[in-house]
Motif scaffolding. Structure first.
Motif, PDB file in Angstrom:
ATOM      1  N   ALA A 167     -64.892  -0.528  19.835  1.00  0.00           N
ATOM      2  CA  ALA A 167     -64.812  -0.318  18.387  1.00  0.00           C
ATOM      3  C   ALA A 167     -63.785   0.758  18.059  1.00  0.00           C
ATOM      4  N   LYS A 168     -63.773   1.835  18.842  1.00  0.00           N
ATOM      5  CA  LYS A 168     -62.801   2.900  18.607  1.00  0.00           C
ATOM      6  C   LYS A 168     -61.380   2.393  18.812  1.00  0.00           C
ATOM      7  N   ASN A 169     -61.134   1.682  19.905  1.00  0.00           N
ATOM      8  CA  ASN A 169     -59.788   1.156  20.174  1.00  0.00           C
ATOM      9  C   ASN A 169     -59.329   0.195  19.093  1.00  0.00           C
ATOM     10  N   GLU A 170     -60.222  -0.686  18.639  1.00  0.00           N
ATOM     11  CA  GLU A 170     -59.868  -1.625  17.571  1.00  0.00           C
ATOM     12  C   GLU A 170     -59.471  -0.878  16.301  1.00  0.00           C
ATOM     13  N   ASN A 171     -60.273   0.106  15.926  1.00  0.00           N
ATOM     14  CA  ASN A 171     -60.013   0.829  14.676  1.00  0.00           C
ATOM     15  C   ASN A 171     -58.784   1.715  14.762  1.00  0.00           C
ATOM     16  N   ILE A 172     -58.506   2.281  15.913  1.00  0.00           N
ATOM     17  CA  ILE A 172     -57.256   3.033  16.083  1.00  0.00           C
ATOM     18  C   ILE A 172     -56.076   2.083  15.932  1.00  0.00           C
ATOM     19  N   GLY A 173     -56.192   0.882  16.485  1.00  0.00           N
ATOM     20  CA  GLY A 173     -55.139  -0.126  16.328  1.00  0.00           C
ATOM     21  C   GLY A 173     -54.938  -0.518  14.869  1.00  0.00           C
ATOM     22  N   TYR A 174     -56.054  -0.666  14.128  1.00  0.00           N
ATOM     23  CA  TYR A 174     -55.954  -1.001  12.705  1.00  0.00           C
ATOM     24  C   TYR A 174     -55.236   0.111  11.940  1.00  0.00           C
ATOM     25  N   ALA A 175     -55.570   1.355  12.250  1.00  0.00           N
ATOM     26  CA  ALA A 175     -54.932   2.490  11.570  1.00  0.00           C
ATOM     27  C   ALA A 175     -53.446   2.553  11.907  1.00  0.00           C
ATOM     28  N   ARG A 176     -53.106   2.295  13.166  1.00  0.00           N
ATOM     29  CA  ARG A 176     -51.698   2.306  13.593  1.00  0.00           C
ATOM     30  C   ARG A 176     -50.918   1.222  12.848  1.00  0.00           C
ATOM     31  N   THR A 177     -51.505   0.034  12.758  1.00  0.00           N
ATOM     32  CA  THR A 177     -50.857  -1.066  12.044  1.00  0.00           C
ATOM     33  C   THR A 177     -50.711  -0.744  10.559  1.00  0.00           C
ATOM     34  N   ALA A 178     -51.735  -0.144   9.970  1.00  0.00           N
ATOM     35  CA  ALA A 178     -51.672   0.213   8.545  1.00  0.00           C
ATOM     36  C   ALA A 178     -50.574   1.232   8.289  1.00  0.00           C
ATOM     37  N   ALA A 179     -50.400   2.189   9.192  1.00  0.00           N
ATOM     38  CA  ALA A 179     -49.338   3.182   9.021  1.00  0.00           C
ATOM     39  C   ALA A 179     -47.969   2.512   9.087  1.00  0.00           C
ATOM     40  N   SER A 180     -47.785   1.631  10.051  1.00  0.00           N
ATOM     41  CA  SER A 180     -46.504   0.914  10.174  1.00  0.00           C
ATOM     42  C   SER A 180     -46.237   0.055   8.951  1.00  0.00           C
ATOM     43  N   GLU A 181     -47.276  -0.633   8.466  1.00  0.00           N
ATOM     44  CA  GLU A 181     -47.110  -1.493   7.296  1.00  0.00           C
ATOM     45  C   GLU A 181     -46.796  -0.673   6.042  1.00  0.00           C
ATOM     46  N   ALA A 182     -47.397   0.504   5.913  1.00  0.00           N
ATOM     47  CA  ALA A 182     -47.112   1.366   4.759  1.00  0.00           C
ATOM     48  C   ALA A 182     -45.647   1.784   4.762  1.00  0.00           C
ATOM     49  N   ILE A 183     -45.139   2.133   5.931  1.00  0.00           N
ATOM     50  CA  ILE A 183     -43.735   2.542   6.047  1.00  0.00           C
ATOM     51  C   ILE A 183     -42.817   1.365   5.738  1.00  0.00           C
ATOM     52  N   GLN A 184     -43.125   0.208   6.304  1.00  0.00           N
ATOM     53  CA  GLN A 184     -42.306  -0.981   6.063  1.00  0.00           C
ATOM     54  C   GLN A 184     -42.355  -1.414   4.596  1.00  0.00           C
ATOM     55  N   SER A 185     -43.541  -1.378   3.989  1.00  0.00           N
ATOM     56  CA  SER A 185     -43.657  -1.840   2.598  1.00  0.00           C
ATOM     57  C   SER A 185     -42.987  -0.877   1.619  1.00  0.00           C
ATOM     58  N   ALA A 186     -42.709   0.347   2.062  1.00  0.00           N
ATOM     59  CA  ALA A 186     -41.967   1.299   1.230  1.00  0.00           C
ATOM     60  C   ALA A 186     -40.463   1.033   1.321  1.00  0.00           C
ATOM     61  N   GLY A 187     -40.087   0.011   2.083  1.00  0.00           N
ATOM     62  CA  GLY A 187     -38.678  -0.343   2.225  1.00  0.00           C
ATOM     63  C   GLY A 187     -37.968   0.407   3.337  1.00  0.00           C
ATOM     64  N   LEU A 188     -38.735   0.996   4.235  1.00  0.00           N
ATOM     65  CA  LEU A 188     -38.141   1.800   5.302  1.00  0.00           C
ATOM     66  C   LEU A 188     -38.152   1.027   6.619  1.00  0.00           C
ATOM     67  N   ASP A 189     -37.217   0.099   6.736  1.00  0.00           N
ATOM     68  CA  ASP A 189     -37.098  -0.633   7.998  1.00  0.00           C
ATOM     69  C   ASP A 189     -36.513   0.288   9.067  1.00  0.00           C
ATOM     70  N   GLU A 190     -36.406  -0.212  10.289  1.00  0.00           N
ATOM     71  CA  GLU A 190     -35.958   0.634  11.400  1.00  0.00           C
ATOM     72  C   GLU A 190     -34.559   1.210  11.186  1.00  0.00           C
ATOM     73  N   SER A 191     -33.652   0.407  10.645  1.00  0.00           N
ATOM     74  CA  SER A 191     -32.300   0.926  10.444  1.00  0.00           C
ATOM     75  C   SER A 191     -32.275   2.024   9.379  1.00  0.00           C
ATOM     76  N   THR A 192     -33.070   1.892   8.334  1.00  0.00           N
ATOM     77  CA  THR A 192     -33.143   2.932   7.306  1.00  0.00           C
ATOM     78  C   THR A 192     -33.711   4.215   7.896  1.00  0.00           C
ATOM     79  N   GLN A 193     -34.753   4.086   8.727  1.00  0.00           N
ATOM     80  CA  GLN A 193     -35.339   5.258   9.372  1.00  0.00           C
ATOM     81  C   GLN A 193     -34.326   5.941  10.289  1.00  0.00           C
ATOM     82  N   GLN A 194     -33.585   5.135  11.030  1.00  0.00           N
ATOM     83  CA  GLN A 194     -32.580   5.690  11.944  1.00  0.00           C
ATOM     84  C   GLN A 194     -31.464   6.383  11.157  1.00  0.00           C
TER      85      GLN A 194
END
Length: 107
Positions: free
Chosen positions: A24-51
């Motif tokens: 359960a802990k591993n699943e939820n950590i994975g969900y949080a990690r995915t949510a963080a990545s999706e928040a960054i991507q949905s803000a328009g910050l793709d990898e090239s913009t971040q770089q």
């Protein structure tokens, strides 16, 4: 191992959770990690913009706004991860929710 909705003959139901606490802990950590990545991507910050922001290619104000937003998402992920790791039950681990920070002006 999973969470399953069990329906009884009397019409009631309950959730059966046969996951281990570690799972359960591993699943939820994975969900949080995915949510963080999706928040960054949905803000328009793709990898090239971040770089480009990390390299200082954009204006200093925009670079700072991008870096600050990414740091805020990372901090929220770390907050969630800490709570999940401290959870004593599957329900406690499942209750932790990632809350995306507001997207700043100037991205």
């Amino acid at each position: 191992m999973s969470k399953t909705i069990v329906f009884r003959q009397d019409g009631s139901s309950f959730i059966e959770d046969d996951r281990s606490l570690a799972t359960a802990k591993n699943e939820n950590i994975g969900y949080a990690r995915t949510a963080a990545s999706e928040a960054i991507q949905s803000a328009g910050l793709d990898e090239s913009t971040q770089q480009n922001a990390a390299l200082g290619i954009y204006s200093p104000e925009r670079c700072e706004a991008i870096k600050s937003y990414i740091a805020a998402c990372r901090n929220e992920y770390l907050r969630c991860k800490g709570l999940i790791l401290a959870a004593q039950t599957n329900d406690e681990a499942d209750a932790v929710q990632f809350v995306a920070p507001p997207v700043p002006e100037g991205l």
